[in-house]
Design a protein around this motif. Structure first.
Motif, mmCIF file in Angstrom:
data_model
loop_
_atom_site.group_PDB
_atom_site.id
_atom_site.type_symbol
_atom_site.label_atom_id
_atom_site.label_comp_id
_atom_site.label_asym_id
_atom_site.label_seq_id
_atom_site.Cartn_x
_atom_site.Cartn_y
_atom_site.Cartn_z
ATOM 1 N N LEU A 1 0.837 -1.217 0.000
ATOM 2 C CA LEU A 1 0.000 0.000 0.000
ATOM 3 C C LEU A 1 0.861 1.251 0.000
ATOM 4 O O LEU A 1 0.519 2.261 -0.645
ATOM 5 N N LEU B 1 -9.981 -2.391 -1.025
ATOM 6 C CA LEU B 1 -9.396 -1.416 -0.088
ATOM 7 C C LEU B 1 -10.242 -1.301 1.170
ATOM 8 O O LEU B 1 -9.715 -1.215 2.288
ATOM 9 N N CYS C 1 -3.827 2.589 3.392
ATOM 10 C CA CYS C 1 -5.016 2.112 2.680
ATOM 11 C C CYS C 1 -6.023 3.258 2.500
ATOM 12 O O CYS C 1 -6.608 3.427 1.419
#
Length: 1757
Positions: A1563, A1611, A1659
């Motif tokens: 990420l 996500l 994220c």
């Protein structure tokens, strides 16, 4: 029924052994005590043994402590021997104790069986006869040495003789009379066993006892005066007995007894001569005081003796007595005795008295006691001196005057061989005593050459007499010559008494230019004899006899082929004998004798080539050369080769096969002489001289004083001995008894010298050596069988020979020669087996030694039975030594070989082992044999342990010591109360402990259990550890060091094998005492001082007990290593004590290793370095407080690096490991910073050199052979080659140490300075590149990469690594390490743990190195980083995909490293886009898919657990956490007690942590590939065309199917998974039995929380950025935009409310902006790129929440 082993009664043989000094009783006080106890027995002599009596018989019957069968047997014995009944029983008990060759059980059978009991009776009778002889030998021994100042027990002997003096002779005289008057026993009087054979045996014993009694009486009167009345009594007695010839039982005399009868006559005659005191008579005559002589005052006795002696004259023994009486009568009353003197004197001469004297002295000298022979010579010397002084030489001639004169010379020569007489003669006037004989011989020289040379040879006794003899012969005044007719060139007086030479004359008809004697003109000569028979003239002519001798030798060389050769040989032989005696006595005269000695070679050559060679002269030549060879072997050897005497090879000796076949070998003149002359005649003077010569030549050759040419030249000589002599010498004809044994001794002595003196282990290649020749011949030819036959003589034959020889034989008797030969055979066999090259096939020698024969005739039994031999303790000792060797190397059971005699032989071994008076070295050898047997002979050791089973309950077995167990003796020997006693010297104590150690090492549990249970066993055993030894600088008994070492090993083995709870309490007490008495500190200090002393002595060139020192050091090392793991049991818990022990080990290691030139010190240092390393690992807390460790270790490293490379590789590794440990434990203290530059320089030099060596050896191996094929997985073997790659190799450890030093050098200044000086990086990178290309040297590769990785953390280090060409060394070569398959990751990603060294690990390290360099150097390394990612793009993409299929920790670890590298590279997305746009796009897609995979696996624990199930027998991942997250010790220990599901849960947790790390970095990387959130929120006109849409506009849950694209749902699921995990960690431990909280420590949980927060932040950021990108993207439909807003508004609202609750409970804030990343439990980059939102943190609210709230507000508008 067996006699008690502690019987207080001492047998006569044992007493004799003690008095000889062959027992353990060797102190003067002990000898005095024995004499005090037994002097009464010695005084009584043979009368000590009483005749049978009824009272004695009744006493025997009343005895309660003797078994009835023994009583009955004792009574039978009493009748057979005519011995007192009580003494018969005592005799039987002594026999059973000392000589019985059976067991107690067999004795019971023997006593019941009539036939066997009769045989036993006869054996006891032989023992009885031997006892009587030993009793007399004891008295003889006392009389021999009681006035010898050199004897150690002279004082004790003298005191005893003084006590014995009274009545000794009268008692012994009575015993002698009773012996020669005794009637022979018959079967009526002594039982039916008294057969003719036994009667003969009895009579032989009678003669031997008579001889010994007379010998004692003779020695007695040599020191004490005999009264005239005693002389008369002896004269009458000897006349009656006929000087031994008129024995009462003379009908029993056999030819074999003649020597004994003659000996009785000799001694009788000597006693009478000694009784007349001729020496004192001579003195009285010289001083004219004859009235002082005892015979001057006893006319009646003189008259009676006169009458008695007038009847003498019928036997030769009368001669000396008559001659002495003539002197006595002539001196005391010359007027009265003239007719008597003439009559008696003529009778003496008619008896050829001088011939008799010479024969007598020879007979006594050959077979008699040295003292008896020398005393006889002194007695005869006095007689001859007085005779020659008193009478004219002519009056002593009768019959053939020449022969009588030669007999006189022979007798004089025999007399002069007595010690110290030669000096006396040289100091006398020439007209006195034997000097007159010498003067007479000079008068006839050189006409009669032999008499003078015989006398002079006899007069050579020491160096001073050599000078006198040489000068005497060098300055001769008269030359005596014989003429058959009167010569023409002389003028004679009228009466023909004086001649005068008219012309000069050459005395020898030799050629011009040769040595000669010239008799000048005008000299006068006195005619000594003249007439028709010829003339003998003595010329008054000065000359040197040495010139004359040279001329004589030259003459012999001239006439060697004529009929005169024998006459000339008779003249030359005495010359050679004289030369031999001179150079043997004083070598310094040899230069003066060079004209003679240089002609010996030609003489040898000429004489050996004639038809009938004179062997006596040849033997004299060879004997001379033997003496010369001892001093100048090279000269003798080169001259001998030209004579053709020695065997030789017609071809050069170049191969071993040639030696074996004897191809081209010629026997030489000696070989021909042996076969043609000596063997037919049966006389071997030349052979014995030849063997001595070869032995003399061999010794300097083996010691390196001669070259290889001489070594080869001696091979034919030794080969002749091994092939032709040793196998057959026992079959030759012999004229004289004992010559066979002497030749056997000489042959074996030669072989023994070769085997003992040769350097062992020398690489001779294919060239044969003397040692190889001997070993091969003994092992594979008839020579070995001949040696086996010698050893097979057996104890019975040796005892028989000893019994048959005259009673007082010295060291030259036939029995002693036979014993010496057998001992040499033992030694030769032992050395041949020891030195023989190892082979799978047993050699013929080993087969002959170990073959099983029927009826007990195999050699092992014969060897074992030598234990019964009592005369020479060295014989059984060497036999046992050979047995020990056989038990070690031969594949056979000694116990099986012994058969039915095993128990009896065991009893004999133990009887001698138990005896307190037995020779100590024999007892030590028995224990050494048993020590070897523990490991190699299970049956035999069980026999000796003799453990008896005690019946226990429920089938359990307890053991007890049997009566015949060797452990009884061993326990006595280690008893602390026995130490210091004469029967337990240190060597014996050491041998007993060595035996116990063997039991412990071989784990003989039954014996160990019995020993443990013995009272005070552990106390006695550990006693040596409490003894304070003398400091090493003083003289220390080496066996004491071994004793302590054995004790330490036994204690260590007991502690190691037995659980602490089961240890015996006495052992625990002993260990406690050891600690309380501070003995650990003492021994530590002692071992340190010992090592330091050895080192100091090595500096002086002295070797100090190397073996014992090593043994003690190894034992101490073992004890300390055990103490590190068993500190409670060993009572070693005090940190101060541990620190002292550690510092002592450090000091000892330093003392040893700082002497790199000494191999002994380096060996010791290597051992202590091992201990140092163990203590560093085990006592980390103690070491942390130790001062100054680094400086001495650095010094050691410098010294060791100077030592021999191959020898010290392991030691270098140990020191390097120690330095690594110290740096890890202590780091660099402030005071040690100064050490860093020098240490760094030293280590870098080592790294450079080792890396270069490894590179060269790898290239060499590649050129020599094809590299090995790689496995399908990424594993391979070590590099093949001389410089091996090893985990603990010097190169690998040096790299690790360099890494530790790099870590210690925080700013990197020192490293940069060293790298400028030493080209270490180019060397390492060069080797690294080659290793990667060839996929070899795995451990080196890993270590090198670790070093580079550590260097890369500082800017200077990273710049140096990059500048040295790291990308060139790694980038392309790394392709060789792995294979990229076309069908997935199954080949590239195995399930192997990442903890062990492997090539995938190398790849991971390379990726980490790229990451670190890029992180440190940034833009300066971007092009290299892009090169790397471009080259390895397939592997990178494959790795990102592999997480979905392989979840092993190794695979996840590689994914972690790969994503970490991509994270750093993502910061340079513009450059990446420019150079590798396609790869960038592929990486972005794969990262998104990786994010989806990780989220799915983290969300679905059941699915993850299913994937982690073991497949195909593989195990679960090995630990609960990855290797960078080491669990605490408590966790690790408790893991073994968890149930199976707990173990699986931990495995799942480990994978979850790894997935979480990968997810967080993924990420963080994606964050760089998505637009900036803040910019998009604030800047409405931002250009988004350069950014790709990474996630699909979908809100479905993440799937595991690769066809489902990652979406916004992925996500959101990621955020939810992270939130769930955070929530789970908030639970209390009680309620979460199998949760993360229950399975991890608080520090790990805290780090995990930070990681989760970091993941959520990234994220959120990616989610917001991608959402804004979609909303601003014109390509997105309004409907989709609306749907996006609704979904995100709803989902994010829920998440935000959950997050708010979470933060209110006190969860950690974002790690991105602070130090949270540094606390992560994974190798994350230490500073992540911060999220943009974190720049404006408002108090009381997390920046990520503010960012999301802003986004939600934006969406809701």
């Amino acid at each position: 029924m067996m006699a008690d082993s502690t019987m207080s009664f001492r047998s006569c043989r044992e007493l004799w052994t003690i008095l000889l000094g062959r027992s353990a009783l060797r102190e003067p006080a002990q000898i005095e005590s024995e004499l005090e106890r037994h002097w009464e027995r010695l005084h009584q002599g043979l009368s000590y043994y009483k005749p049978p009596s009824s009272s004695s018989a009744s006493k025997v019957k009343e005895k309660k402590d003797v078994a009835q069968p023994l009583k009955d047997f004792g009574l039978r014995l009493s009748k057979l021997l005519g011995l007192d009944e009580v003494q018969s029983v005592e005799l039987l008990q002594c026999y059973l104790q000392e000589d019985y060759r059976g067991t107690r059980d067999s004795l019971k059978v023997v006593l019941k069986d009539e036939r066997q009991s009769q045989a036993l009776l006869l054996k006891v009778a032989d023992y009885y006869y031997e006892e009587r002889m030993c009793l007399l030998r004891c008295v003889l021994l006392l009389l021999t040495y009681f006035q010898d100042e050199r004897h150690p027990y002279r004082s004790e002997y003298s005191n005893c003789v003084n006590k014995l003096e009274k009545d000794l002779v009268s008692s012994y005289q009575t015993q002698f009379q009773s012996l020669f008057k005794a009637e022979a026993p018959t079967w009526e009087s002594h039982g039916n066993l008294m057969t003719e054979r036994q009667v003969s045996r009895w009579f032989l014993q009678c003669l031997r006892e008579q001889s010994l009694l007379l010998e004692i009486i003779f020695l007695y009167y040599a020191y004490f005066e005999m009264s005239p009345s005693d002389l008369l009594t002896f004269t009458k007695m000897f006349k009656e007995q006929g000087f031994g010839l008129r024995q009462t039982n003379r009908h029993l005399v056999e030819w074999s007894m003649d020597a004994l009868v003659n000996r009785i006559g000799y001694l009788s005659s000597l006693i009478l001569v000694e009784g007349m005191d001729v020496d004192f008579l001579h003195k009285c005559a010289l001083e004219d005081c004859t009235e002082q002589h005892q015979f001057s005052s006893v006319p009646d006795i003189v008259k009676e003796t006169d009458q008695l002696l007038l009847t003498f004259g019928d036997i030769p023994h009368h001669g000396p007595v008559l001659l002495a009486w003539v002197l006595l009568r002539h001196t005391l009353r010359p007027d009265e005795s003239n007719p008597v003197v003439r009559r008696i004197g003529s009778v003496a001469l008619q008896l050829e008295v001088f011939k008799y004297l010479a024969a007598m002295l020879k007979g006594l000298g050959v077979s008699g006691n040295n003292c008896t022979a020398s005393t006889a010579k002194m007695c005869v010397y006095g007689l001859l001196s007085f005779v020659i002084t008193s009478f004219e030489e002519e009056s002593l001639q009768t019959g053939s005057g020449g022969s009588q004169s030669s007999h006189l010379i022979d007798a004089a020569c025999e007399v002069l061989s007595a010690p110290s007489l030669a000096e006396v003669i040289w100091e006398m006037k020439p007209n006195m005593g034997l000097g007159m004989i010498l003067d007479s011989a000079v008068g006839m020289f050189p006409h009669k050459m032999a008499p003078l040379l015989q006398l002079l040879t006899a007069l050579l006794s020491n160096k001073s007499t050599v000078k006198k003899v040489y000068n005497f012969l060098d300055k001769m005044s008269f030359y005596t010559q014989a003429y058959k007719h009167k010569p023409n060139d002389i003028i004679a007086k009228e009466d023909e008494t004086l001649w005068k030479r008219q012309t000069p004359k050459l005395l020898y008809p030799l050629g011009t230019g040769q040595t000669n004697l010239w008799m000048p003109q005008g000299i006068l000569g006195q005619v000594m004899l003249g007439g028709e028979q010829g003339y003998v003239v003595r010329w008054d002519f000065p000359y040197s006899s040495w010139t004359l001798f040279t001329c004589e030798v030259e003459m012999l060389l001239h006439v060697v082929s004529t009929a005169d050769v024998m006459a000339h040989c008779a003249r030359v032989k005495p010359i050679l004998d004289l030369v031999h005696k001179i150079i043997s006595t004083d070598w310094t005269v040899s230069d003066c004798l060079l004209p003679l000695t240089s002609r010996i070679y030609m003489l040898l050559q000429r004489l050996t080539s004639v038809i009938n060679p004179p062997v006596d002269v040849i033997a004299s030549c060879v004997n001379c050369l033997s003496v010369l060879a001892a001093r100048m072997p090279g000269k003798v050897w080169s001259s001998l080769q030209r004579t053709g005497f020695l065997p030789f090879s017609s071809h050069p000796v170049n191969s071993m096969a040639q030696c074996v076949s004897a191809e081209g070998m010629k026997a030489g003149n000696y070989g021909n002489l042996l076969v043609q002359i000596e063997q037919p005649r049966g006389e071997y003077a030349v052979t014995m001289a030849f063997l001595k010569l070869v032995t003399t030549l061999v010794k300097p050759c083996l010691q390196g004083q001669l070259g290889s040419t001489q070594n080869k030249g001696l091979i034919p000589c030794v080969l002749l001995v091994l092939k032709e002599m040793l196998p057959t010498y026992h079959k030759w004809r012999y004229n004289a008894y004992g010559v066979r044994e002497r030749i056997g001794c000489l042959i074996l002595d030669l072989i023994h010298a070769i085997l003992n003196l040769s350097p062992e282990g020398g690489d001779q290649g294919s060239m044969p050596t003397l040692q190889w020749l001997c070993i091969y011949s003994l092992a594979n030819t008839e020579a070995g069988q001949a040696v086996v036959n010698i050893m097979g003589v057996g104890v019975d034959k040796i005892d028989m020979v000893l019994a048959a020889q005259p009673s007082s034989c010295g060291s030259e008797g036939p029995g002693q020669v036979l014993i010496q030969m057998v001992k040499l055979a033992f030694s030769v066999s032992n050395n041949a087996i020891r030195l023989k090259p190892p082979s799978d096939v047993a050699s013929p020698l080993e087969q002959a030694l170990t073959q099983h024969g029927g009826h007990g005739n195999n050699l092992v039994v014969v060897l074992a039975k030598y234990i019964y031999h009592k005369h020479d303790p060295a014989l059984p000792r060497l036999a046992i030594q050979l047995l020990k060797r056989l038990a070690t190397v031969a594949p056979m059971s000694v116990y099986a070989c012994l058969g039915s005699e095993a128990a009896a032989i065991r009893d004999a071994f133990l009887t001698r082992l138990q005896s307190k008076t037995e020779d100590m070295r024999l007892k030590v050898m028995i224990l050494e044999f048993l020590t070897v047997a523990v490991e190699t002979q299970p049956g035999l050791i069980e026999l000796f342990l003799n453990l008896e089973v005690k019946d226990g309950n429920e089938g359990s077995k307890e053991f007890l010591l049997g009566e015949w167990s060797c452990l009884h003796v061993v326990l006595d020997l280690i008893d602390s109360k026995q130490q210091g006693k004469y029967w337990c010297p240190p060597l014996l104590h050491r041998a007993a402990l060595a035996f116990l150690l063997a039991l412990w090492q071989d784990r003989r549990d039954s014996a160990i259990c019995v020993l443990r249970s013995k009272e005070r066993f552990w106390e006695n055993l550990t006693m040596p550890l409490f003894v304070t030894l003398a400091p090493p600088s003083d003289t220390t008994e080496p066996s004491l060091l071994e004793t302590c070492a054995f004790v330490m090993k036994i204690v260590g083995l007991e502690v190691f094998y037995v659980h602490s709870a089961s240890l015996e309490q006495p052992l625990k007490d002993a260990l406690r005492r050891l600690a309380n008495a501070r003995r650990y500190g003492y021994w530590s200090q002692y071992v340190k001082s010992l090592v330091c002393h050895v080192a100091a002595m090595e500096d002086q060139g002295v070797c100090y007990f190397p073996e014992q020192t090593h043994m003690l050091l190894l034992a101490w090392r073992m004890l300390l290593i055990l103490a590190t793991g068993h500190s409670d049991v060993m009572q070693l818990t005090d940190n101060q004590t541990k620190l002292k022990l550690f510092m002592d080990v450090l000091d000892a290691t330093k003392a040893a290793l700082t002497r790199p030139s000494s191999m002994a010190c380096l060996r010791l240092g290597s051992m202590t370095a091992t201990l140092l390393l163990v203590l560093l690992k085990q006592w980390r807390s103690v070491v942390a407080t130790a001062p100054d460790i680094l400086p001495p270790l650095s010094l050691m490293l410098e010294c060791v690096l100077q030592a021999d490379q191959q020898m010290m590789d392991r030691t270098k590794g140990k020191i390097l490991s120690a330095l690594i440990s110290v740096l890890q434990i202590q780091g660099l203290n402030g005071g040690e910073v100064s050490q860093l530059p020098q240490l760094l320089l030293c280590v870098c030099e080592t790294v450079k050199d080792e890396a270069s060596s490894l590179r060269d050896s790898t290239r060499q191996a590649q050129r020599a052979a094809e590299p090995p094929e790689d496995d399908d997985n990424m594993e391979t073997d070590f590099a093949r080659g001389p410089h091996k790659d090893q985990r603990d190799g010097v190169c690998v450890l040096a790299l690790h140490l360099a890494k530790e030093l790099c870590l210690s050098d925080e700013d990197g200044e020192h490293w940069v300075a060293v790298m400028r000086t030493v080209p270490v990086l180019p060397s390492v990178l060069s080797a690294l590149e080659l290793s990667l290309r060839s996929k070899q040297n795995l451990y080196f590769t890993e270590a090198a990469l670790h070093l580079l990785l550590t260097l890369a953390r500082t800017p200077q280090g990273a710049a140096a690594v990059a500048g040295a060409g790291v990308i060139q060394a790694i980038c392309l070569p790394l392709l060789s390490v792995y294979e990229v398959s076309s069908n997935g990751a199954s080949q590239s990603f195995n399930r192997k743990s990442q903890d062990c060294a492997c090539w995938p690990g190398v790849y991971r390290l390379c990726v980490s190195l790229m990451e670190s360099l890029l992180k440190t150097l940034r833009y300066n390394f971007i092009s290299e980083a892009l090169d790397f990612v471009g080259v390895h793009q397939e592997r990178i993409l494959q790795c990102l995909n592999a997480v979905r299929t392989v979840q092993t920790l190794a695979c996840l670890d590689e994914a972690d490293h790969t994503v970490g590298f991509l994270l750093q590279l993502s910061s340079f997305s513009d450059e990446w886009q420019f150079h590798l746009p396609k790869l960038l796009q592929d990486v972005q897609v794969n990262l998104c898919y990786l994010c989806q995979t990780c989220t799915y696996l983290l969300h679905s624990k059941k699915m993850l657990h299913h994937y982690l199930q073991p497949k195909n027998g593989e195990s679960l991942p090995p630990g609960p956490l990855p290797r960078t997250q080491r669990p605490s010790k408590e966790v690790a220990l408790s893991a073994g007690r968890y149930e199976c599901d707990e173990v699986e849960q931990k495995a799942v947790l480990a994978v979850q942590c790894a997935l979480l790390r990968i997810l967080s970095k993924t990420l963080a990387s994606l964050q760089h590939f998505t637009p900036d959130c803040c910019q998009m929120i604030l800047d409405q006109c931002m250009d988004l065309s350069s950014y790709q849409t990474l996630f699909a506009l979908s809100f479905t849950a993440p799937a595991f199917d690769p066809d489902v694209a990652p979406s916004f749902g992925t996500l959101l699921a990621t955020v939810n998974v992270a939130l769930e995990m955070l929530t789970e960690m908030e639970k209390k431990k009680e309620t979460a039995l199998l949760s993360i909280v229950a399975l991890a420590s608080s520090e790990e949980i805290q780090a995990l929380k930070s990681l989760l927060m970091f993941t959520m932040e990234n994220c959120f950021y990616v989610l917001v950025s991608q959402a804004l990108h979609c909303l601003k993207d014109v390509g997105t439909s309004p409907r989709d935009k609306q749907r996006l807003k609704q979904e995100l508004s709803s989902e994010l609202g829920t998440v935000l409310s959950s997050l708010a609750r979470h933060f209110r409970r006190g969860s950690p804030s974002s790690p991105a902006g602070g130090s949270g990343a540094a606390a992560l439990p994974c190798p994350l980059p230490q500073s992540k790129p911060p999220t943009p939102g974190s720049k404006g943190i408002h108090e009381g609210q997390e920046p990520i929440i503010q960012l999301v709230q802003a986004f939600v507000r934006l969406v809701q508008r």
